[in-house]
Write an enzyme that holds these catalytic residues in place. Sequence first.
Site, PDB file in Angstrom:
ATOM      1  N   ASP A  24       0.791  -1.254   0.000  1.00  0.00           N
ATOM      2  CA  ASP A  24       0.000   0.000   0.000  1.00  0.00           C
ATOM      3  C   ASP A  24       0.817   1.295   0.000  1.00  0.00           C
ATOM      4  O   ASP A  24       0.450   2.279   0.670  1.00  0.00           O
ATOM      5  CB  ASP A  24      -0.970   0.010   1.201  1.00  0.00           C
ATOM      6  CG  ASP A  24      -1.957  -1.142   1.165  1.00  0.00           C
ATOM      7  OD1 ASP A  24      -1.945  -1.924   0.200  1.00  0.00           O
ATOM      8  OD2 ASP A  24      -2.739  -1.272   2.125  1.00  0.00           O
ATOM      9  N   LYS A 129      -6.605  -4.870  -3.204  1.00  0.00           N
ATOM     10  CA  LYS A 129      -7.238  -5.593  -2.090  1.00  0.00           C
ATOM     11  C   LYS A 129      -8.253  -4.682  -1.401  1.00  0.00           C
ATOM     12  O   LYS A 129      -7.959  -3.533  -1.096  1.00  0.00           O
ATOM     13  CB  LYS A 129      -6.163  -6.062  -1.102  1.00  0.00           C
ATOM     14  CG  LYS A 129      -5.346  -4.937  -0.473  1.00  0.00           C
ATOM     15  CD  LYS A 129      -4.282  -5.524   0.431  1.00  0.00           C
ATOM     16  CE  LYS A 129      -3.489  -4.471   1.179  1.00  0.00           C
ATOM     17  NZ  LYS A 129      -4.246  -3.612   2.068  1.00  0.00           N
ATOM     18  N   LYS A 132      -7.697  -5.006   4.730  1.00  0.00           N
ATOM     19  CA  LYS A 132      -6.380  -4.668   5.268  1.00  0.00           C
ATOM     20  C   LYS A 132      -5.371  -5.747   4.904  1.00  0.00           C
ATOM     21  O   LYS A 132      -4.214  -5.456   4.632  1.00  0.00           O
ATOM     22  CB  LYS A 132      -6.449  -4.472   6.791  1.00  0.00           C
ATOM     23  CG  LYS A 132      -7.467  -3.427   7.250  1.00  0.00           C
ATOM     24  CD  LYS A 132      -7.246  -2.073   6.624  1.00  0.00           C
ATOM     25  CE  LYS A 132      -8.252  -1.041   7.114  1.00  0.00           C
ATOM     26  NZ  LYS A 132      -8.270   0.173   6.279  1.00  0.00           N
ATOM     27  N   CYS A 162      -2.174  -2.612   7.682  1.00  0.00           N
ATOM     28  CA  CYS A 162      -2.154  -3.525   6.533  1.00  0.00           C
ATOM     29  C   CYS A 162      -0.903  -4.404   6.475  1.00  0.00           C
ATOM     30  O   CYS A 162      -0.966  -5.540   5.995  1.00  0.00           O
ATOM     31  CB  CYS A 162      -2.323  -2.735   5.245  1.00  0.00           C
ATOM     32  SG  CYS A 162      -3.997  -2.067   5.099  1.00  0.00           S
TER      33      CYS A 162
HETATM   34  C1  C5J Z   1      -3.162   0.487   5.564  1.00  0.00           C
HETATM   35  C2  C5J Z   1      -4.929   1.641   6.726  1.00  0.00           C
HETATM   36  N1  C5J Z   1      -2.644   0.320   4.359  1.00  0.00           N
HETATM   37  N2  C5J Z   1      -4.144   2.045   7.711  1.00  0.00           N
HETATM   38  N3  C5J Z   1      -4.434   0.960   5.661  1.00  0.00           N
HETATM   39  O1  C5J Z   1      -2.489   0.269   6.559  1.00  0.00           O
HETATM   40  O2  C5J Z   1      -6.111   1.906   6.750  1.00  0.00           O
END
Ligand code: C5J
Length: 221
Positions: A24, A129, A132, A162
Site C-alpha cells: 500500500d 485488495k 487490510k 495492513c
Molecule cells: C493500511 C490503513 N494500508 N491504515 N491501511 O495500513 O487503513
Amino acid sequence: MIDIPAEPGPFPLDPAAVALIVIDMQRDFVEPGGFGASLGNDVSRLTAIIPAVADLIGLFRQKGWPVIHTRESHLPDLSDCPPAKRLRGKPSLRIGDPGPMGRILVRGEPGNQIVDGCAPLPGEVVIDKPGKGAFYKTNLDALLMQTGIRQLVFAGVTTEVCVQTSMREANDRGFECLLVEEATESYFPEFKAATLAMIHAQGGIVGWTCTLPALQKAVAP
Ligand code: C5J
C-alpha cells in the site's frame, strides 16, 4: 540459503523461493489529501520511508527476485466496501468521497496510484485488495503457490494495520515472513515499535524483522 541477521534470530533466505511484498505505498496513505490525512494523520512519517522502500525494491530487482505490490482499493460502486468500513469514525472525507486526489481509496483514482519512487515496473504483480490483509478476497495465495514462493519479505504502510494484518495472514498460510524495519512506517511511532516487538516475540510468533543494511550486506555478492 543466505542467513540474514534478524530478530529473533537469523532468517534463512532462500533465493529460489523469496518475494518482496510492498504493502500500500499509494498516495492515499503517503501524501497529503488522501485517506490517511482524512483520518487526521500527519503523513510525513510515511513519506519519509519512500527512499528506503525504493532501495529495497531496487535490491530485489537487481537480484532478479519477484516484487509484488498491493493497493488498498475499492470498486467505483463501493460494492466491495462494507458499510462498517465506510461509516467508521469521523474522517473529513469517507471512502468514495471526492478529494484532492480523486475519490478516496477508489481503484483507478490518482490517489490510489503507488507513489513514483516505489512504482511497479511492467510485469510486476499489483494486487488490489479491499481489506487490510493482502490475502482477503485476492488471488495472492494462488499466485504464490503457482510460482513456488514460500518466503515473503515485507515493506510498506502502515506497520500495524495492513502490513501486520498481511503478515499474520501469510504466517497462518505457512509462509516465512521477514519485515524490513526502515521500509515500514506508522502514523504512530509507538504502534510501529509495538508491532516489531510482537512480530518477533515468543521465538518469532509471526515472523522475523531485520534492518535494511543487514539485508543488503547479507545478500551482497
Ligand atoms: C493500511 C490503513 N494500508 N491504515 N491501511 O495500513 O487503513
